[in-house]
Write a protein that holds these residues in place. Structure first.
Motif, PDB file in Angstrom:
ATOM      1  N   ASP A  91       0.826  -1.275  -0.064  1.00 15.45           N
ATOM      2  CA  ASP A  91      -0.103  -0.041  -0.020  1.00 15.45           C
ATOM      3  C   ASP A  91       0.749   1.277  -0.138  1.00 15.45           C
ATOM      4  O   ASP A  91       0.786   2.239  -0.647  1.00 15.45           O
ATOM      5  N   ARG A  92       1.807   1.454   1.027  1.00 17.86           N
ATOM      6  CA  ARG A  92       2.793   2.403   1.069  1.00 17.86           C
ATOM      7  C   ARG A  92       3.516   2.570  -0.286  1.00 17.86           C
ATOM      8  O   ARG A  92       3.881   3.667  -0.976  1.00 17.86           O
ATOM      9  N   SER A  94       2.554   1.729  -3.277  1.00 20.45           N
ATOM     10  CA  SER A  94       1.773   2.174  -4.500  1.00 20.45           C
ATOM     11  C   SER A  94       1.558   3.476  -4.452  1.00 20.45           C
ATOM     12  O   SER A  94       1.219   4.235  -5.274  1.00 20.45           O
ATOM     13  N   LYS A  95       1.524   4.103  -3.056  1.00 24.30           N
ATOM     14  CA  LYS A  95       1.228   5.357  -3.048  1.00 24.30           C
ATOM     15  C   LYS A  95       2.427   6.214  -2.994  1.00 24.30           C
ATOM     16  O   LYS A  95       2.616   7.583  -2.663  1.00 24.30           O
ATOM     17  N   ASN A  97       4.749   6.253  -0.701  1.00 21.52           N
ATOM     18  CA  ASN A  97       4.953   6.601   0.699  1.00 21.52           C
ATOM     19  C   ASN A  97       6.229   6.009   1.187  1.00 21.52           C
ATOM     20  O   ASN A  97       5.955   5.206   2.004  1.00 21.52           O
ATOM     21  N   SER A 124       1.842   0.098 -12.164  1.00 16.81           N
ATOM     22  CA  SER A 124       1.726  -0.111 -10.702  1.00 16.81           C
ATOM     23  C   SER A 124       3.090  -0.491 -10.101  1.00 16.81           C
ATOM     24  O   SER A 124       3.298  -0.551  -8.665  1.00 16.81           O
TER      25      SER A 124
END
Length: 207
Positions: A91-92, A94-95, A97, A124
């Motif tokens: 998740d991080r 992909s963002k 972050n 991605s």
């Protein structure tokens, strides 16, 4: 690129060997320190702190700790580890972050493009948003015009991989491997270089 995945359709040479850029994957602490000092000078800094994002699995923790130890050898670098669950790391990533992230990829099929496509603009898997016009153009050819010309397609994949490695859009750390024992009576067992580890379709037992 992993070894044993694909071979040159004309010469039989392994893609990983043919596309290798030695200066980007060989260990040379002296050269690394030289470029590290040069890099600090360019940004006007005397030291640097960063956080390395990685999964919290035992293997990945060990990899992250190894990288942390190697980076500290450069001097004037403080590396903090952030080991999180796989879903959180994805998740991080992909963002965007993160500062530096440890990730992995297993080939879906026995073709170098399964790795090369990851670093196409907008993919991605391209967490760092690396973008290179020549690389993107080569991928367009590899996935399109080159499809019916195995020799040209291979040459373009080698060119693309060398660009990827020279610019260090990603830094190869290790190649995963598996060890297993096989009874000599078992015949026809196929070990795959991509996808499922084994193909049991032609397996038989001798007596």
């Amino acid at each position: 690129m992993t070894t044993g995945l694909a071979k040159n359709p004309t010469t039989g040479e392994d893609f990983a060997k043919e596309s290798s850029v030695k200066s980007t994957v060989s260990y040379n602490l002296t050269t690394a320190k030289k470029y590290w000092k040069k890099g600090l000078a360019e940004i006007g800094a005397k030291n640097l702190s960063m956080t390395l994002l990685a999964d919290d699995t035992d293997t990945t923790k060990q990899v992250a700790e190894y990288v942390q130890g190697q980076w500290k050898k450069l001097g004037n670098m403080n590396v903090t580890l952030s080991n999180v669950p796989v879903k959180t790391r994805i998740d991080r990533s992909s963002k965007g972050n993160f500062q530096v992230v440890v990730s992995g990829w297993g080939a879906d099929f026995s073709d170098p493009v399964t790795f090369l496509n990851l670093y196409d603009k907008g993919n991605s898997g391209n967490a760092g948003n690396w973008n290179n016009t020549t690389y993107n153009q080569l991928l367009t050819k590899i996935n399109g015009a080159d499809s019916t010309n195995a020799k040209q397609r291979w040459a373009d994949m080698v060119k693309a991989e060398k660009i990827l490695m020279t610019q260090q859009a990603t830094i190869p750390l290790y190649q995963k491997s598996n060890a297993f024992l096989q009874n000599k009576k078992i015949k026809g067992l196929i070990t795959n270089s991509a996808g499922p580890m084994h193909n049991f379709k032609f397996v038989s037992m001798s007596h």
